[in-house]
Motif scaffolding. Structure first.
Motif, short mmCIF file in Angstrom:
data_model
loop_
_atom_site.label_atom_id
_atom_site.label_comp_id
_atom_site.label_asym_id
_atom_site.label_seq_id
_atom_site.Cartn_x
_atom_site.Cartn_y
_atom_site.Cartn_z
N GLY A 198 10.99 -17.95 -7.18
CA GLY A 198 10.06 -17.38 -8.14
C GLY A 198 10.72 -17.24 -9.51
N LYS A 239 11.30 -20.58 -11.09
CA LYS A 239 10.08 -21.18 -11.66
C LYS A 239 9.87 -20.70 -13.10
CE LYS A 239 6.79 -23.99 -10.60
NZ LYS A 239 7.14 -25.27 -9.95
N ILE A 240 10.14 -19.41 -13.31
CA ILE A 240 10.01 -18.87 -14.67
C ILE A 240 10.99 -19.59 -15.61
CG2 ILE A 240 10.24 -16.82 -16.14
CD1 ILE A 240 9.57 -15.11 -13.69
N ASN A 299 9.76 -23.21 -16.17
CA ASN A 299 8.61 -23.32 -17.08
C ASN A 299 8.98 -22.99 -18.52
OD1 ASN A 299 7.24 -23.99 -14.82
ND2 ASN A 299 5.87 -22.22 -14.79
N GLY A 300 9.98 -22.14 -18.69
CA GLY A 300 10.41 -21.79 -20.04
C GLY A 300 11.33 -22.83 -20.65
N PRO A 319 13.12 -13.38 -16.69
CA PRO A 319 11.73 -13.04 -17.03
C PRO A 319 11.52 -12.74 -18.52
CG PRO A 319 12.36 -11.95 -15.02
CD PRO A 319 13.61 -12.55 -15.58
N TYR A 372 13.27 -13.95 -21.02
CA TYR A 372 13.33 -15.26 -21.66
C TYR A 372 12.00 -16.01 -21.49
CZ TYR A 372 14.30 -20.26 -21.91
OH TYR A 372 14.24 -21.59 -22.18
N LYS A 374 9.19 -17.26 -24.23
CA LYS A 374 8.77 -18.67 -24.29
C LYS A 374 7.29 -18.85 -23.91
CE LYS A 374 12.54 -21.02 -25.38
NZ LYS A 374 12.67 -22.26 -26.14
N VAL A 431 5.73 -18.11 -21.16
CA VAL A 431 5.43 -18.47 -19.77
C VAL A 431 4.64 -17.31 -19.17
CG1 VAL A 431 6.45 -18.93 -17.51
CG2 VAL A 431 7.56 -19.81 -19.56
N VAL A 475 4.67 -15.08 -16.84
CA VAL A 475 5.82 -14.82 -15.96
C VAL A 475 5.45 -14.48 -14.52
CG1 VAL A 475 7.65 -14.34 -17.61
CG2 VAL A 475 6.00 -12.55 -17.08
N ALA A 531 3.96 -17.53 -12.73
CA ALA A 531 4.99 -18.52 -12.45
C ALA A 531 5.86 -18.06 -11.27
CB ALA A 531 5.86 -18.75 -13.68
#
Lengths: 197, 178
Positions: free
Chosen positions: A53, A56-57, A60-61, B22, B24, B28, B30, B32, B35
């Motif tokens: 999990g 994934k963050i 994606n970033g 998270p 970061y 960006k 996302v 969070v 995701a």
């Protein structure tokens, strides 16, 4: 080869137990281990879910791509068959970093993620690809910078100097890693396994 | 000093990662939480998928150990290991290392309890524990996660690395701790 090893472990165990007259331990060991294996997997579920999990963050970033780009010169040599912008590279890097720092339970999820990404590049889905073999060679022999678990055990027995073994661990794991990477390279380029494409 | 910094690192590494990534991601842009859940779902599937592979491997290893077959293997390689400078007490650990991580850690803990962490045996056991990973477990779990059944030369590479790591551990411990 694996089939043979598996059979040898199982068969020699049962035969030895029969000869020694303690055949009853076989049943207990087999059933206990089967149950234990499922318990290991259940313990893994939570840890895997947590780290994948978080990963994934990061993915994606764009963090993992950045990391992969930084280490590109080394990675391209080790994994010539993997495109350097492929997600597998990021997962491999995370797995190896977690291993080096002794974060065993974070390393496993990243490693499995790496395998899944490598599998997408694999042409023959039931046979290990070259990149997978290289990755596992690195993973099983990876240089350990902080052997956290064993330092913890030493601490719990009141060692006068719990970390005195760190240098020796680095030396020994460096030897193992050098051999693993060289041998993998040899298999990959010189052996019949590596040549047939 | 070294110990203090290592303790700090191992205490802070995971909380910091859980905080930094998270934040970061949020910066960006996302989503969070979404995701995270998406990634976590993959984790669940993967963990379930390795069960058959792990059951197969752990049953075989466990039967091999419990029957006493492993003791014969240890007895067979004992003279060689002693000639290389390893005390016979650490032999079970050397044989167990590629097969079972928790098994090895159990032996290492027992050796340290009996002989003390600062004895030669305790130090060698520590270095052996810290040197290589459990090859069979890693291969089973990682290949199992994607359904690979043919390992090609992976097992040879892994086991050779285990042997080299073991020999290197014996060598370096004899050099610096004897």
């Amino acid at each position: 080869m694996l089939n043979l090893i598996w059979l040898l472990l199982l068969a020699s165990g049962i035969i030895v137990a029969a000869i020694n007259g303690n055949i009853e331990v076989v049943t207990e060991a087999a059933l206990g281990a089967a149950k234990g294996a499922v318990e290991v997997c259940f313990d893994l579920i939570g840890i895997m879910a947590l780290w994948l999990g978080i990963m994934k963050i990061a993915e994606n970033g764009g963090l993992i791509n950045t990391l992969a780009r930084l280490l590109k010169p080394i990675m391209v040599r080790l994994f010539p068959s993997v495109p350097n912008d492929h997600p597998a590279m990021g997962a491999i890097i995370l797995n190896l970093s977690a291993n080096m720092l002794g974060l065993g339970n974070a390393a496993t999820p990243f490693g499995m993620k790496a395998m899944q990404e490598l599998q997408k590049l694999n042409k023959n889905s039931d046979t290990a690809s070259e990149a997978m073999c290289t990755f596992l060679a690195l993973n099983t022999s990876c240089i350990t910078l902080i052997p956290a678990t064993i330092i913890g055990v030493r601490l719990s027995f009141d060692s006068a100097n719990p970390t005195e073994i760190v240098g020796a661990c680095i030396f020994a794991s460096l030897c193992a890693m050098t051999i693993a990477v060289s041998l993998d390279y040899w298999f990959r380029t010189k052996s019949p396994w590596g040549r047939k494409k | 000093m070294l110990l203090d910094s290592l303790t700090v690192v191992s205490k802070w590494a995971i909380p910091l990662l859980l905080l930094a990534i998270p934040i970061y991601g949020y910066i960006k842009k996302v989503p969070v939480y979404e995701a995270f859940v998406e990634g976590a779902e993959e984790g669940f599937k993967t963990a379930v998928k390795i069960i058959p592979f792990l059951v197969g491997m752990m049953v075989a290893i466990s039967v091999f150990r419990a029957s006493g077959a492993m003791d014969y293997l240890i007895a067979a390689i004992a003279p060689l290991m002693v000639a290389l400078g390893a005390p016979p007490e650490v032999l079970p650990m050397a044989v167990m290392r590629p097969l079972s991580g928790s098994g090895t850690l159990g032996i290492a803990t027992e050796l340290m309890r009996v002989y003390g962490p600062d004895s030669f045996i305790g130090r060698l056991a520590s270095v052996m524990q810290g040197t290589t990973d459990t090859t069979f477990f890693v291969l089973t779990v990682y290949f199992g996660a994607v359904g690979i059944k043919k390992y090609k030369y992976s097992l040879y590479t892994g086991l050779t690395a285990d042997i080299v790591g073991l020999l290197a551990a014996i060598y370096i411990c004899n050099m610096i701790f004897r």
